[in-house]
Motif scaffolding. Structure first.
Motif, PDB file in Angstrom:
ATOM      1  N   ARG A 353       0.806  -1.222   0.000  1.00  0.00           N
ATOM      2  CA  ARG A 353       0.000   0.000   0.000  1.00  0.00           C
ATOM      3  C   ARG A 353       0.844   1.279   0.000  1.00  0.00           C
ATOM      4  O   ARG A 353       0.364   2.333  -0.375  1.00  0.00           O
ATOM      5  N   LEU A 354       2.086   1.177   0.463  1.00  0.00           N
ATOM      6  CA  LEU A 354       2.928   2.366   0.562  1.00  0.00           C
ATOM      7  C   LEU A 354       3.912   2.480  -0.599  1.00  0.00           C
ATOM      8  O   LEU A 354       4.731   3.404  -0.620  1.00  0.00           O
ATOM      9  N   MET A 355       3.828   1.563  -1.561  1.00  0.00           N
ATOM     10  CA  MET A 355       4.762   1.585  -2.693  1.00  0.00           C
ATOM     11  C   MET A 355       4.747   2.934  -3.398  1.00  0.00           C
ATOM     12  O   MET A 355       5.793   3.486  -3.732  1.00  0.00           O
ATOM     13  N   LYS A 356       3.564   3.490  -3.614  1.00  0.00           N
ATOM     14  CA  LYS A 356       3.443   4.742  -4.374  1.00  0.00           C
ATOM     15  C   LYS A 356       4.196   5.894  -3.718  1.00  0.00           C
ATOM     16  O   LYS A 356       4.608   6.844  -4.398  1.00  0.00           O
ATOM     17  N   ASP A 357       4.383   5.815  -2.393  1.00  0.00           N
ATOM     18  CA  ASP A 357       5.060   6.892  -1.671  1.00  0.00           C
ATOM     19  C   ASP A 357       6.578   6.777  -1.714  1.00  0.00           C
ATOM     20  O   ASP A 357       7.282   7.726  -1.361  1.00  0.00           O
ATOM     21  N   GLY A 358       7.084   5.616  -2.137  1.00  0.00           N
ATOM     22  CA  GLY A 358       8.528   5.398  -2.082  1.00  0.00           C
ATOM     23  C   GLY A 358       9.195   5.238  -3.435  1.00  0.00           C
ATOM     24  O   GLY A 358      10.388   4.943  -3.505  1.00  0.00           O
ATOM     25  N   ILE A 359       8.421   5.403  -4.530  1.00  0.00           N
ATOM     26  CA  ILE A 359       9.008   5.213  -5.862  1.00  0.00           C
ATOM     27  C   ILE A 359       8.746   6.438  -6.722  1.00  0.00           C
ATOM     28  O   ILE A 359       8.006   7.346  -6.349  1.00  0.00           O
ATOM     29  N   GLY A 360       9.360   6.446  -7.892  1.00  0.00           N
ATOM     30  CA  GLY A 360       9.152   7.539  -8.830  1.00  0.00           C
ATOM     31  C   GLY A 360      10.385   8.411  -8.980  1.00  0.00           C
ATOM     32  O   GLY A 360      11.458   8.112  -8.444  1.00  0.00           O
ATOM     33  N   LYS A 361      10.232   9.470  -9.711  1.00  0.00           N
ATOM     34  CA  LYS A 361      11.347  10.372 -10.002  1.00  0.00           C
ATOM     35  C   LYS A 361      11.931  10.927  -8.714  1.00  0.00           C
ATOM     36  O   LYS A 361      11.213  11.373  -7.835  1.00  0.00           O
ATOM     37  N   GLY A 362      13.253  10.881  -8.611  1.00  0.00           N
ATOM     38  CA  GLY A 362      13.936  11.370  -7.419  1.00  0.00           C
ATOM     39  C   GLY A 362      14.012  10.355  -6.308  1.00  0.00           C
ATOM     40  O   GLY A 362      14.717  10.572  -5.312  1.00  0.00           O
ATOM     41  N   LYS A 363      13.304   9.233  -6.442  1.00  0.00           N
ATOM     42  CA  LYS A 363      13.317   8.185  -5.415  1.00  0.00           C
ATOM     43  C   LYS A 363      13.847   6.874  -5.992  1.00  0.00           C
ATOM     44  O   LYS A 363      14.785   6.291  -5.466  1.00  0.00           O
ATOM     45  N   THR A 364      13.211   6.390  -7.060  1.00  0.00           N
ATOM     46  CA  THR A 364      13.731   5.208  -7.760  1.00  0.00           C
ATOM     47  C   THR A 364      13.991   5.622  -9.211  1.00  0.00           C
ATOM     48  O   THR A 364      15.065   6.082  -9.541  1.00  0.00           O
TER      49      THR A 364
END
Length: 467
Positions: A353-364
């Motif tokens: 459920r928290l994946m969206k908060d830990g990925i993306g530009k600047g994170k992954t």
């Protein structure tokens, strides 16, 4: 027993399994530490489970063979505590915190209670930093985030212990490797499992950044009640005193819940579902909710409990209640395991459920979310086509359905499946994903933005190094 501990009571009136009922007690406190002296002079520890009027129910941590009402009971006026030091890393202990590695007991900088309160929700910071496990199906589609509670739901006979050891070996926060450590706690494991974990951690060097707490199947069942709490007390100390990022792996929470049920039966409590006590949800929450990030603190505690679902029943009280408390689940699949796919984690019913908060530009990476969503959609279409093919045969499928069927087969072989000692960086996981998505027509990639496709699709970036 020495006089400094106060009076020794010889007023035990009843013994129910691992519980002793003692009468004539004055001012006993809940969770108070107790020393129990057998007639032959040997001693074991226990703690107060319940108090009413002048009676106390004591649960015994240790071998209860030969226990009778002639025991001496001494109340120590304090709760169960363990000594803590940064020398804990690299050590192996029993479920009652006795050294198993032949080294001396810990001389702690301080002592802390193991029955500690959970983190106040108002003091929490939201988890939002990616943890790389090196396992594609987790990193790519069900990412673990620092401070998260993400359990494995498994079944008997599936390789959850092997996966647990692999996560313990490989997990890291990219760029913060030196601040990362593992606290590994096993409850009710067999001797061969104990040997596997010890040898695995030692030969791969994982022990040098780990603390192991191991409760064996033939150790006292009651010891399993404090094993996860000892592990979390150590994790909190390393995280919030020494500013480390700690991943706690607990296996198997089903054995913990069975120990809790044994105590409930001995106390003659009215059972709830499947004979488990009605407070199972609350008790599990006192473990799971000790994970998190505290405002103003640099360290963190991330939790990956492992539980085996009796009979593979997802509605069983243990996985059911765990699912309410935690932030997702990784579900091991017997059909994938039968195909020889390792790790047999089925991404379709799994969820972080928290994946969206830990990925993306600047994170992954900026394409991470879209690639994950597209893989879900394509694999789900392939699994549907596989089910249809069992009825009408592959020849009865449309060209589109056959394409997705081939995708599902390749997805399982190349993306989910990987070696036990294969540690894939996230970039490699995403490149495998793009190679698989290239099997589909570009117009089918509806979950990914067009500019992301133009940047990362193999058709457009042939010969260009990964970014």
């Amino acid at each position: 027993m020495e006089e400094k501990f106060g009076l020794t009571y010889k007023t035990a009136r009843e013994i129910r399994g691992p519980l002793i009922v003692v009468e004539g007690i004055k001012e006993a406190a809940y969770n108070e530490l107790v020393e129990i002296e057998f007639p032959d002079g040997t001693t074991v520890l226990g703690n107060v489970l319940d108090v009413y009027v002048d009676k106390a129910i004591i649960q015994v941590y240790g071998d209860t063979t030969g226990l009778d009402i002639n025991v001496g009971v001494r109340f120590k006026g304090e709760t169960v505590k363990i000594p803590l030091s940064d020398d804990l890393i690299g050590r192996v202990f029993s479920g009652s915190f006795k050294p198993l590695d032949g080294l001396p007991e810990i001389m702690g900088e301080e002592e802390r209670e193991v029955f500690f309160s959970v983190i106040n929700p108002a003091a929490r910071n939201p988890p939002q930093e990616f943890i790389q496990t090196g396992i594609s199906v987790i990193d790519g589609m069900n990412s673990l985030v620092r401070g998260q509670k993400l359990p494995f739901f498994s079944e008997a006979g599936l390789p959850h212990n092997i996966i647990a050891a692999q996560v313990a070996r490989q997990a890291t926060i990219p760029g913060k490797e030196e601040d990362f450590a593992i606290v590994f706690a096993a409850m009710g494991i067999k001797h061969e499992e104990y040997q596997y974990f010890r040898e695995e951690f030692e030969k791969t060097g994982a022990l040098s950044r780990s603390v192991m707490i191991l409760n064996l199947a033939d150790d006292p069942i009651i010891e399993r009640i404090i094993t996860p709490r000892i592990a979390l007390t150590i994790a909190e100390y390393l995280a919030f005193t020494h500013n480390m990022h700690i991943l706690v792996i607990l296996t198997d929470m089903t054995n913990y819940a069975e120990a809790l049920r044994s105590i409930s039966v001995a106390r003659e409590e009215i059972p709830a579902r499947k004979g488990y006590p009605g407070y199972l949800y609350t008790d599990l929450a006192t473990i799971y909710e000790r994970a998190g990030i505290i405002k103003g603190q640099k360290g963190s505690v991330t939790l990956m409990p492992i539980l085996t679902m009796p009979g593979g029943d997802l509605t069983h009280p243990i996985p059911d209640l765990s699912g309410y408390i935690t932030e997702g689940q990784l579900i091991l699949d017997r059909e994938l395991d039968a195909k020889g796919v390792y790790p047999p984690i089925n991404p379709l019913p799994s969820l972080s459920r928290l994946m969206k908060d830990g990925i993306g530009k600047g994170k992954t990476r900026e394409d991470h979310k879209g690639v994950s969503d597209q893989l879900y959609a394509a694999y789900a279409a392939g699994v549907r086509a596989r089910g249809l093919a069992r009825i009408v045969g592959e020849i009865g499928l449309s060209e589109r359905e056959r394409r997705y069927l081939r995708f599902a087969d390749e997805f399982e072989k190349r993306f989910i499946n990987q070696g036990v000692y294969e540690n894939r960086p996230l970039e490699q996981t995403l490149e495998i994903a793009w190679d698989l998505l290239a099997m589909l027509p570009e117009e089918e990639l509806t979950r990914i933005d067009e500019e992301i496709i133009k940047k990362y699709h193999p058709k457009y970036r042939k010969g260009i190094p990964a970014q």
